[in-house]
Design an enzyme around this catalytic site. Structure first.
Site, PDB file in Angstrom:
ATOM      1  N   ASN A 195       1.258   4.048 -58.164  1.00  7.87           N
ATOM      2  CA  ASN A 195       0.671   5.392 -58.111  1.00  7.87           C
ATOM      3  C   ASN A 195      -0.541   5.368 -57.187  1.00  7.87           C
ATOM      4  OD1 ASN A 195       2.330   6.485 -60.215  1.00  7.87           O
ATOM      5  ND2 ASN A 195       1.102   5.335 -61.665  1.00  7.87           N
ATOM      6  N   ASP A 216      -4.120   0.220 -72.607  1.00 10.67           N
ATOM      7  CA  ASP A 216      -2.925   0.927 -72.142  1.00 10.67           C
ATOM      8  C   ASP A 216      -2.432   0.410 -70.793  1.00 10.67           C
ATOM      9  OD1 ASP A 216      -0.959   3.001 -72.423  1.00 10.67           O
ATOM     10  OD2 ASP A 216      -1.958   3.958 -70.734  1.00 10.67           O
ATOM     11  N   ASP A 217      -3.353   0.023 -69.913  1.00 12.58           N
ATOM     12  CA  ASP A 217      -2.939  -0.442 -68.575  1.00 12.58           C
ATOM     13  C   ASP A 217      -2.049  -1.678 -68.698  1.00 12.58           C
ATOM     14  OD1 ASP A 217      -4.742   1.470 -67.472  1.00 12.58           O
ATOM     15  OD2 ASP A 217      -6.358   0.080 -67.972  1.00 12.58           O
ATOM     16  N   ARG A 245     -12.294   0.508 -62.574  1.00 13.94           N
ATOM     17  CA  ARG A 245     -11.015   0.460 -61.843  1.00 13.94           C
ATOM     18  C   ARG A 245     -10.183   1.663 -62.251  1.00 13.94           C
ATOM     19  NH1 ARG A 245      -5.387  -0.848 -63.059  1.00 13.94           N
ATOM     20  NH2 ARG A 245      -5.981   1.203 -63.715  1.00 13.94           N
ATOM     21  N   LYS A 250      -6.720  11.372 -70.932  1.00 13.20           N
ATOM     22  CA  LYS A 250      -5.809  10.631 -71.820  1.00 13.20           C
ATOM     23  C   LYS A 250      -5.822  11.221 -73.222  1.00 13.20           C
ATOM     24  CE  LYS A 250      -3.821   6.991 -69.849  1.00 13.20           C
ATOM     25  NZ  LYS A 250      -3.505   5.609 -69.627  1.00 13.20           N
ATOM     26  N   TYR A 293      -3.557  15.135 -65.759  1.00 16.37           N
ATOM     27  CA  TYR A 293      -3.608  13.678 -65.701  1.00 16.37           C
ATOM     28  C   TYR A 293      -3.212  13.228 -64.294  1.00 16.37           C
ATOM     29  CZ  TYR A 293      -4.208   9.062 -67.144  1.00 16.37           C
ATOM     30  OH  TYR A 293      -4.692   7.786 -67.179  1.00 16.37           O
ATOM     31  N   GLU A 339      -9.595   1.517 -71.406  1.00 19.40           N
ATOM     32  CA  GLU A 339      -8.951   2.243 -70.320  1.00 19.40           C
ATOM     33  C   GLU A 339      -9.604   1.950 -68.973  1.00 19.40           C
ATOM     34  OE1 GLU A 339      -6.293   4.228 -70.785  1.00 19.40           O
ATOM     35  OE2 GLU A 339      -6.248   4.640 -68.652  1.00 19.40           O
ATOM     36  N   ASP A 340      -8.792   1.537 -68.020  1.00 23.18           N
ATOM     37  CA  ASP A 340      -9.252   1.385 -66.640  1.00 23.18           C
ATOM     38  C   ASP A 340     -10.492   0.512 -66.476  1.00 23.18           C
ATOM     39  OD1 ASP A 340      -7.067   2.734 -65.812  1.00 23.18           O
ATOM     40  OD2 ASP A 340      -8.090   4.530 -65.110  1.00 23.18           O
TER      41      ASP A 340
HETATM   42  P1  NAD Z   1      -3.888  -4.737 -59.856  1.00 22.15           P
HETATM   43  O1  NAD Z   1      -4.949  -4.567 -58.847  1.00 22.15           O
HETATM   44  O2  NAD Z   1      -4.207  -5.440 -61.127  1.00 22.15           O
HETATM   45  O3  NAD Z   1      -2.633  -5.536 -59.170  1.00 22.15           O
HETATM   46  C1  NAD Z   1      -2.143  -5.321 -57.866  1.00 22.15           C
HETATM   47  C2  NAD Z   1      -1.263  -6.506 -57.469  1.00 22.15           C
HETATM   48  O4  NAD Z   1      -0.630  -6.219 -56.217  1.00 22.15           O
HETATM   49  C3  NAD Z   1      -2.027  -7.801 -57.290  1.00 22.15           C
HETATM   50  O5  NAD Z   1      -1.285  -8.854 -57.860  1.00 22.15           O
HETATM   51  C4  NAD Z   1      -2.058  -7.980 -55.774  1.00 22.15           C
HETATM   52  O6  NAD Z   1      -2.122  -9.340 -55.355  1.00 22.15           O
HETATM   53  C5  NAD Z   1      -0.725  -7.365 -55.386  1.00 22.15           C
HETATM   54  N1  NAD Z   1      -0.675  -6.989 -53.977  1.00 22.15           N
HETATM   55  C6  NAD Z   1      -1.571  -6.270 -53.275  1.00 22.15           C
HETATM   56  N2  NAD Z   1      -1.199  -6.199 -51.991  1.00 22.15           N
HETATM   57  C7  NAD Z   1      -0.038  -6.875 -51.877  1.00 22.15           C
HETATM   58  C8  NAD Z   1       0.840  -7.180 -50.799  1.00 22.15           C
HETATM   59  N3  NAD Z   1       0.608  -6.752 -49.569  1.00 22.15           N
HETATM   60  N4  NAD Z   1       1.932  -7.916 -51.056  1.00 22.15           N
HETATM   61  C9  NAD Z   1       2.193  -8.357 -52.314  1.00 22.15           C
HETATM   62  N5  NAD Z   1       1.407  -8.100 -53.370  1.00 22.15           N
HETATM   63  C10 NAD Z   1       0.294  -7.373 -53.151  1.00 22.15           C
HETATM   64  O7  NAD Z   1      -3.339  -3.290 -60.152  1.00 22.15           O
HETATM   65  P2  NAD Z   1      -2.449  -2.812 -61.407  1.00 22.15           P
HETATM   66  O8  NAD Z   1      -3.320  -2.295 -62.488  1.00 22.15           O
HETATM   67  O9  NAD Z   1      -1.474  -3.890 -61.748  1.00 22.15           O
HETATM   68  O10 NAD Z   1      -1.709  -1.540 -60.760  1.00 22.15           O
HETATM   69  C11 NAD Z   1      -0.853  -1.705 -59.642  1.00 22.15           C
HETATM   70  C12 NAD Z   1      -0.091  -0.417 -59.379  1.00 22.15           C
HETATM   71  O11 NAD Z   1       0.755  -0.140 -60.487  1.00 22.15           O
HETATM   72  C13 NAD Z   1      -0.991   0.812 -59.183  1.00 22.15           C
HETATM   73  O12 NAD Z   1      -0.535   1.579 -58.092  1.00 22.15           O
HETATM   74  C14 NAD Z   1      -0.807   1.565 -60.460  1.00 22.15           C
HETATM   75  O13 NAD Z   1      -0.909   2.967 -60.253  1.00 22.15           O
HETATM   76  C15 NAD Z   1       0.616   1.212 -60.843  1.00 22.15           C
HETATM   77  N6  NAD Z   1       0.835   1.390 -62.296  1.00 22.15           N
HETATM   78  C16 NAD Z   1       1.919   2.148 -62.693  1.00 22.15           C
HETATM   79  C17 NAD Z   1       2.117   2.379 -64.049  1.00 22.15           C
HETATM   80  C18 NAD Z   1       3.309   3.180 -64.482  1.00 22.15           C
HETATM   81  O14 NAD Z   1       4.163   3.456 -63.711  1.00 22.15           O
HETATM   82  N7  NAD Z   1       3.422   3.577 -65.745  1.00 22.15           N
HETATM   83  C19 NAD Z   1       1.230   1.867 -64.995  1.00 22.15           C
HETATM   84  C20 NAD Z   1       0.151   1.083 -64.567  1.00 22.15           C
HETATM   85  C21 NAD Z   1      -0.031   0.852 -63.206  1.00 22.15           C
END
Ligand code: NAD
Length: 578
Positions: free
Chosen positions: A429, A275-276, A163, A181, A110, A252-253
């Site tokens: 991530n 899940d996201d 995505r 998954k 994964y 998913e994604d």
């Molecule tokens: P997304 O694209 O929906 O959201 C990203 C956010 O970051 C947006 O609000 C964007 O405006 C903001 N952003 C981007 N650049 C920025 C900056 N310079 N300053 C301030 N804000 C900024 O993405 P997502 O699905 O919410 O995922 C975001 C991150 O979270 C990814 O890296 C993902 O891997 C991680 N994530 C971690 C887990 C976990 O730890 N279990 C789960 C899901 C997602």
């Protein structure tokens, strides 16, 4: 007739499998193949004499041989391909090996390695798995669904590849994610692999590099959008409801603009979740509940800054609000009071009502402009993280921005001046996107920070933060939640997935946090314990489903038994020829 069925040996009382296949076809069936572990009796009964080397191997020998081969692989991608090859040859051995080396191998099958494999999908493709439903199949999706290799499906994971893990539009390469998954559903919660179905909806791709790639194996077409996309999804979902009426479906994604609307549109028509949004919300909530218990605090009293305000952050924020409201019973916070504790920041700065460029997703969390009018800020057109931190003195800082280094020294120092044990979760991530490394956070706070990360990190040596022992870092991994949710839904015959079931899952996970016993221990249990975590989560989810009226009432001990009975063990059974 199905190719195999469980039976009881009348003389020994042992559970065995009655199997129809024989010879080469048996060896080529990944769910039934045991390779060199077929006994001499089985080799005779199933026409395998001479088709295998003479030695009858024990499963331990097979594990040792495969692990040795695994270690011989040079790159993570090679290790991924090696494991996929094993999954295609012998699924029992694949899951047995994974369960022996779960911490080492989970990041390979994964995130993060599956991301790399998905990017290279058309170049490393070997064998199909699951269903590829293309836009060109519209009008005949039911027929495609009927071609699924197994009919009794209990969990579907579906993506359209737009995505993938913060890597963007990977077209058909997105199929790597549902496959990965679903492997976790089996590995972490014992969902039988034959009852899982990965599905890729191929509506094209807008990734120009893929469209130009002569080896691309998806539909070479720009993405279908708007009403046509909606009708395609509608036909798909109607087909799923008809073909697999007992299945739970995990979205998913999907891209941010589709993820929430799809979830909302279909969540009352079939058992489904995203899940996201919901899984991420629950695992992060579990970490926060454990961290606040370490601090002997209530969640409702936290000032929480979330850097990044997309799918993950708003999913987390929604569940925090619900829990804060619920926490105090009649004396709990109102939803507005709970929301006032949350400060979300996106690329345009702090989200407040004075901004006109806020996305629909984060609008409910906009802070009233009046609340910040007397702040000291460096730039009113984009209120930065540092300004938010120095004005509100947060107790919690969560990163979901994919901006490495965003939790800089000055910000962490400023936060730590006002809090004994600051709670800091850089969740982005893959590892290269993390807002700060755990070693930095511990060094800058002399070991006071309570840290959890999205990606796995090595232990931090004590000399880094002036401690006595290395600090282990809990990984805020969705795998602590979604497999257990699936198990609870199937075992509890749950009809719909409610948000409250994710909060129940988060509370159950929190109860298993090592930090509740030892304040410097990780917030999350070790991955080796994940099957018992999933069991505990499943029970909480199924009980909550009954309370919410989406499952028939069943006594707790019957539920516990149903959950245990459902959990498949990757162990060889004796075969009898039919
Ligand atoms: P997304 O694209 O929906 O959201 C990203 C956010 O970051 C947006 O609000 C964007 O405006 C903001 N952003 C981007 N650049 C920025 C900056 N310079 N300053 C301030 N804000 C900024 O993405 P997502 O699905 O919410 O995922 C975001 C991150 O979270 C990814 O890296 C993902 O891997 C991680 N994530 C971690 C887990 C976990 O730890 N279990 C789960 C899901 C997602």
């Amino acid at each position: 007739m199905s190719l195999y069925r469980k039976a009881i040996d009348e003389t020994t009382g042992e559970e065995i499998l009655e199997v129809l296949l024989s010879g080469r076809m048996l060896l080529d069936h990944p769910l039934l193949n045991k390779g060199m572990a077929f006994t001499d009796d089985e080799r005779r009964a199933f026409g395998l004499k001479g088709l295998l080397p003479p030695k009858v191997s024990s499963v331990e020998e097979q594990i040792a041989r495969n692990y040795e081969n695994y270690k011989r692989q040079k790159t993570d991608l090679d290790r991924f391909l090696f494991l996929m090859g094993l999954q295609d040859r012998n699924e029992t051995l694949f899951y047995h090996l994974l369960s022996e080396y779960i911490s080492e191998m989970m990041p390979i099958i994964y995130t993060p390695v599956v991301g790399m494999a998905s990017q290279l999908y058309s170049h490393i493709y070997r064998r199909p798995r699951g269903l590829y439903i293309s836009y060109r199949h519209r009008g005949e999706i039911r027929e495609v669904l009927a071609n699924a290799p197994n009919k009794a499906i209990s969990v579907i994971v579906v993506t359209d590849g737009e995505r993938i893990l913060g890597l963007g539009d990977l077209g058909v390469g997105g199929m790597g994610i549902p496959v990965g998954k679903l492997s976790l559903y089996t590995l972490c919660a014992g969902i039988h692999p034959a009852t899982t179905l990965p599905i890729f909806l191929d509506v094209g791709t807008d990734n120009q590099e893929l469209l130009r790639d002569p080896l691309y194996i998806g539909w070479r077409h720009e993405r279908v959008r708007g009403a046509e996309y909606g009708e395609f999804i509608e036909e798909f979902i109607s087909g799923v409801i008809e073909t697999f009426p007992n299945a739970m479906l995990q979205w998913e994604d999907f891209a941010r603009q589709n993820a929430k609307p799809l979830l909302e549109r279909f969540r009352d028509r079939l058992c489904s979740f995203n899940d996201d949004i919901q899984g991420t919300g629950a695992v992060t909530l579990a970490g926060l509940l454990s961290a606040t218990r370490v601090n002997s605090e209530k969640l409702g009293r936290q000032r929480i800054v979330m850097f990044g305000a997309g799918s993950a952050a708003t999913g987390i924020a929604g569940q925090i609000v619900e829990t804060m409201v619920d926490e105090g019973g009649d004396e709990g916070l109102t939803a507005d009071e709970a929301r006032s504790n949350l400060w979300l920041i996106d690329i345009g700065g702090l989200i407040h009502t004075g901004r006109s460029d806020i996305e629909d997703l984060s609008r409910p969390f906009a802070q009233p402009l009046e609340r910040i009018s007397d702040w000291q800020v460096s730039d009113w057109s984009n209120i930065k993280l540092y300004d938010v931190v120095r004005n509100i003195h947060p107790t919690v800082l969560i990163g979901t921005s994919a901006q490495p280094g965003a939790f800089a020294y000055a910000i962490v120092q400023e936060m730590a001046r006002f809090v004994a044990r600051p709670i800091i979760f850089p969740l982005s991530n893959p590892t290269s996107r993390c807002e700060a490394k755990p070693s930095e956070l511990l060094e800058w706070t002399s070991g006071r920070a309570i840290v959890a990360t999205g990606s796995p990190f090595a232990d931090v040596p004590p000399e880094v933060f002036g401690g006595m022992r290395p600090r282990r870092i809990g990984q805020c991994n969705n795998a602590y939640i979604f497999p257990g949710v699936g198990l609870g839904v199937i075992a509890g015959k749950v009809r719909r997935v409610t948000d409250s079931m994710f909060i129940a899952a988060a509370r159950a996970l929190c109860e298993m946090s090592p930090a509740l016993q030892e304040p410097v221990a990780p917030l999350f249990p070790p991955l080796d314990a994940i099957r018992s975590v999933s069991k505990h989560v499943a029970l909480a989810v199924a009980l909550e489903a009954q309370r919410a009226g989406v499952a028939e009432p069943v006594p707790r001990d019957s539920l516990e038994k149903a959950i245990s009975d459902l959990m498949w063990e990757p162990r060889y059974m004796r075969y009898r020829k039919v």
